[in-house]
Enzyme design. Structure first.
Site, PDB file in Angstrom:
ATOM      1  N   GLU A  90       0.836  -1.211   0.000  1.00  0.00           N
ATOM      2  CA  GLU A  90       0.000   0.000   0.000  1.00  0.00           C
ATOM      3  C   GLU A  90       0.872   1.262   0.000  1.00  0.00           C
ATOM      4  O   GLU A  90       0.400   2.311   0.436  1.00  0.00           O
ATOM      5  CB  GLU A  90      -0.907   0.026   1.251  1.00  0.00           C
ATOM      6  CG  GLU A  90      -1.678  -1.243   1.528  1.00  0.00           C
ATOM      7  CD  GLU A  90      -3.098  -1.203   0.993  1.00  0.00           C
ATOM      8  OE1 GLU A  90      -3.390  -0.329   0.160  1.00  0.00           O
ATOM      9  OE2 GLU A  90      -3.884  -2.061   1.416  1.00  0.00           O
ATOM     10  N   HIS A 106      -2.899   1.827   9.293  1.00  0.00           N
ATOM     11  CA  HIS A 106      -3.966   0.987   8.757  1.00  0.00           C
ATOM     12  C   HIS A 106      -4.014  -0.326   9.528  1.00  0.00           C
ATOM     13  O   HIS A 106      -2.993  -0.996   9.706  1.00  0.00           O
ATOM     14  CB  HIS A 106      -3.713   0.719   7.267  1.00  0.00           C
ATOM     15  CG  HIS A 106      -4.495  -0.427   6.732  1.00  0.00           C
ATOM     16  ND1 HIS A 106      -5.870  -0.538   6.886  1.00  0.00           N
ATOM     17  CD2 HIS A 106      -4.113  -1.540   6.044  1.00  0.00           C
ATOM     18  CE1 HIS A 106      -6.282  -1.658   6.325  1.00  0.00           C
ATOM     19  NE2 HIS A 106      -5.242  -2.283   5.815  1.00  0.00           N
ATOM     20  N   HIS A 112      -6.836  -3.871  10.877  1.00  0.00           N
ATOM     21  CA  HIS A 112      -7.975  -4.728  10.511  1.00  0.00           C
ATOM     22  C   HIS A 112      -8.803  -5.086  11.752  1.00  0.00           C
ATOM     23  O   HIS A 112      -8.868  -6.263  12.133  1.00  0.00           O
ATOM     24  CB  HIS A 112      -7.476  -6.029   9.873  1.00  0.00           C
ATOM     25  CG  HIS A 112      -6.807  -5.893   8.546  1.00  0.00           C
ATOM     26  ND1 HIS A 112      -6.282  -6.969   7.860  1.00  0.00           N
ATOM     27  CD2 HIS A 112      -6.595  -4.820   7.755  1.00  0.00           C
ATOM     28  CE1 HIS A 112      -5.754  -6.558   6.704  1.00  0.00           C
ATOM     29  NE2 HIS A 112      -5.925  -5.250   6.621  1.00  0.00           N
ATOM     30  N   GLU A 129     -17.926  10.831  24.093  1.00  0.00           N
ATOM     31  CA  GLU A 129     -16.683  11.531  23.750  1.00  0.00           C
ATOM     32  C   GLU A 129     -16.218  11.318  22.318  1.00  0.00           C
ATOM     33  O   GLU A 129     -15.227  11.904  21.886  1.00  0.00           O
ATOM     34  CB  GLU A 129     -15.580  11.179  24.759  1.00  0.00           C
ATOM     35  CG  GLU A 129     -15.891  11.843  26.086  1.00  0.00           C
ATOM     36  CD  GLU A 129     -14.892  11.587  27.191  1.00  0.00           C
ATOM     37  OE1 GLU A 129     -13.762  11.176  26.894  1.00  0.00           O
ATOM     38  OE2 GLU A 129     -15.255  11.813  28.349  1.00  0.00           O
ATOM     39  N   HIS A 133     -12.744  -4.368   5.005  1.00  0.00           N
ATOM     40  CA  HIS A 133     -11.276  -4.449   5.025  1.00  0.00           C
ATOM     41  C   HIS A 133     -10.700  -3.933   6.346  1.00  0.00           C
ATOM     42  O   HIS A 133      -9.975  -4.664   7.022  1.00  0.00           O
ATOM     43  CB  HIS A 133     -10.716  -3.654   3.824  1.00  0.00           C
ATOM     44  CG  HIS A 133      -9.223  -3.734   3.700  1.00  0.00           C
ATOM     45  ND1 HIS A 133      -8.555  -3.497   2.511  1.00  0.00           N
ATOM     46  CD2 HIS A 133      -8.249  -4.005   4.602  1.00  0.00           C
ATOM     47  CE1 HIS A 133      -7.247  -3.641   2.697  1.00  0.00           C
ATOM     48  NE2 HIS A 133      -7.043  -3.940   3.959  1.00  0.00           N
TER      49      HIS A 133
HETATM   50  P1  13P Z   1       1.186  -5.344   3.293  1.00  0.00           P
HETATM   51  O1  13P Z   1       1.771  -6.530   4.042  1.00  0.00           O
HETATM   52  O2  13P Z   1       1.681  -5.301   1.869  1.00  0.00           O
HETATM   53  O3  13P Z   1       1.410  -4.062   4.012  1.00  0.00           O
HETATM   54  O4  13P Z   1      -0.392  -5.579   3.204  1.00  0.00           O
HETATM   55  C1  13P Z   1      -1.165  -5.642   4.374  1.00  0.00           C
HETATM   56  C2  13P Z   1      -2.520  -5.051   4.236  1.00  0.00           C
HETATM   57  O5  13P Z   1      -3.231  -4.950   5.216  1.00  0.00           O
HETATM   58  C3  13P Z   1      -2.984  -4.582   2.915  1.00  0.00           C
HETATM   59  O6  13P Z   1      -4.173  -3.855   3.039  1.00  0.00           O
HETATM   60 ZN    ZN Z   2      -5.276  -4.134   4.969  1.00  0.00          ZN
END
Ligand code: 13P
Ligand code: ZN
Length: 315
Positions: free
Chosen positions: A137, A161, A163, A191, A232
């Site tokens: 990314e 980022h 998950h 809050e 995602h």
């Molecule tokens: P990478 O290991 O390439 O960073 O990918 C992980 C990910 O969460 C892609 O959205």
């Molecule tokens: Zn991801």
């Protein structure tokens, strides 16, 4: 191999080892390592899930430039031109790196990339030991870093980022629309409106690592510090790792509460907070919430006062 070659090899290895440790101990590297470790601890990073970047200050670059690769590596196209990021350096997670391993070997799980003067190419200058490369990314991180840099007059430096289950689950229950998601989150905890008065943005399902995901996110990131990726995960930004992680933490907690209440109530929660209550909370907390997400007073004029009315199912 003659003695000279052996000696040169030894010197190179020694230099690499010293520069790994020297950079790993810099405070900005330790802060990103901690963010990765904390995210792992929260259960937001199965396998190689997630990635993160930090935009270095001039002082950060100066403090570790002596440890950058002696021989410059070739420039590689970014597949995007981001003039706002011209000449910047990013500390980023490596593609495929597991967040649970970042703290054990930062110079393998992380690396620093330099962006060229046009904001269109990058090259590694440190880290990614063992022939690693930056996250898949990377283009997203550069584009989003650029968008947040412009949106915050240069203050924003971290893009994180992850998950988290509650956030991904939320996108099954509600449409990937910033206003709807923001209102559901604001109304779960008093809050939330203080932590993200600008709300959260949303991007519909898109291929991970794709240019489309990067562009849609950058668009949403222009006026949101956090963006939810349908099915995602979550992207949170901030001036520091604490800020980005803290924002992610609050969004995840609010999403978890939403799911819990939905399960307890057997369906869409009847939110106890009305728009009037949210407006009063915002006034009391000294923040200005995004007007088109609050929809007050034009949509729902009425008496202020905490928990004054049950709100609509739309939330
Ligand atoms: P990478 O290991 O390439 O960073 O990918 C992980 C990910 O969460 C892609 O959205
Ligand atoms: Zn991801």
């Amino acid at each position: 191999m003659d003695v000279r070659d052996l000696l040169d090899q030894g010197v190179t290895r020694a230099r690499d080892a010293v520069s790994s440790v020297a950079v790993e101990t810099r405070p900005f590297v330790r802060a990103l390592v901690r963010l990765c470790d904390d995210g792992w601890g929260q259960g937001w990073h199965e396998r190689n899930g997630g990635n993160a970047s930090y935009r270095l200050t001039d002082e950060d670059v100066r403090s570790c430039r002596a440890c950058f690769h002696e021989q410059p590596r070739p420039w590689q196209p970014l597949d995007a031109a981001v003039p706002a990021m011209a000449g910047e350096h990013l500390l980023v997670t490596a593609a495929g790196s597991y967040f649970r391993n970042v703290a054990d070997d930062p110079s393998r799980a992380l690396g620093i990339v330099e962006v060229d003067g046009a904001g269109a190419s990058w090259r590694p200058v440190w880290g990614f030991a063992g022939d690693g490369r930056p996250t898949s990314e990377l283009a997203s991180h550069v584009i989003i870093q650029g968008a947040r840099k412009e949106a915050t007059a240069g203050a924003s430096r971290v893009v994180y980022h992850c998950h988290p289950v509650p956030v991904i689950a939320l996108t099954f229950a509600l449409p990937a629309d910033g206003r709807t998601l923001t209102r559901a989150l604001w109304k779960t905890m008093t809050e939330c409106i203080m932590v993200f008065p600008g709300g959260v943005g949303a991007v519909p399902t898109a291929v991970p690592g794709s240019r489309r995901l990067a562009d849609l996110t950058a668009e949403a990131a222009r006026d949101h510090a956090a963006v939810i990726w349908a099915h995602h995960g979550l992207l949170a930004t901030g001036a520091t790792c604490d800020e980005a992680f803290g924002l992610a933490h609050v969004v995840v907690k609010a999403a978890a509460i939403y799911a819990e209440v939905r399960a307890l109530c057997g369906g869409e929660p009847a939110f106890p907070l009305s728009d009037d209550d949210l407006a009063e909370l915002a006034r009391g907390l000294g923040v200005t919430p995004r007007a088109d997400y609050l929809g007050w007073p034009a949509q729902r004029p009425g008496p202020a006062g905490a928990a004054s009315a049950a709100s609509s199912r739309e939330g």
